[in-house]
Design a protein around this motif. Sequence first.
Motif: not given
Length: 197
Positions: A39-49, A55-73
């Motif tokens: 949600x927040x990543x999409x908000x920032x992308x809409x702001x900055x266009x 984004x990074x592909x999550x490794x081990x216990x990093x935050x999961x970015x797949x939902x972010x990438x899906x929302x952006x796409x």
Amino acid sequence: MPPTNADPNPKTTLRREALVRRAAVAPEARIAFSRRLANQGLRLARLWRPRAVSAFHTLRDEPDTLQLLSALAAEGFATALPVVVGRESPLTFRLWRPGDPTRLGAMSIAEPLEAAPSVDPDLLFVPLACFDRRGHRIGYGAGYYDRTLAGLRAIKPIHAVGVAYGVCEVAVVPYEAHDQSLDAIVTDHETILISDR
């Protein structure tokens, strides 16, 4: 912040302690952060266009970015993942959307296939070990994102957003001349915009 005899490398200590805290984050908090990041990543992308977002592909216990990438796409943004070229080189980026094939790269991190087109992102969601509220970060010690952000900022305006759990915040990150600052940080509880960037 000069090192002391008791702490010859304060960055190493801060990184190690933050990663211990990150590893202890509960599974339900990780799931909730994935939604919040999208949600927040999409908000920032809409702001900055941006034309392209990485984004990074999550490794081990990093935050999961797949939902972010899906929302952006889904919103029509071109999305990309980083590719490690060499130990002392900046990262390159190839277009990738969730569902596209990947291969394991030099660091055993999922990367787009070599046939995927290269792109220079305008908005980068950046991994980190710890951060402070001035927008300074400590990564994993190899300097990939410092070199990459410096190179991109030399050719065009970009935005770099740190992605981290709030438990990874520290009071002060020791800052060196080669360190690249963030424009914003998205955590599991807040979005911090750095006012002087």
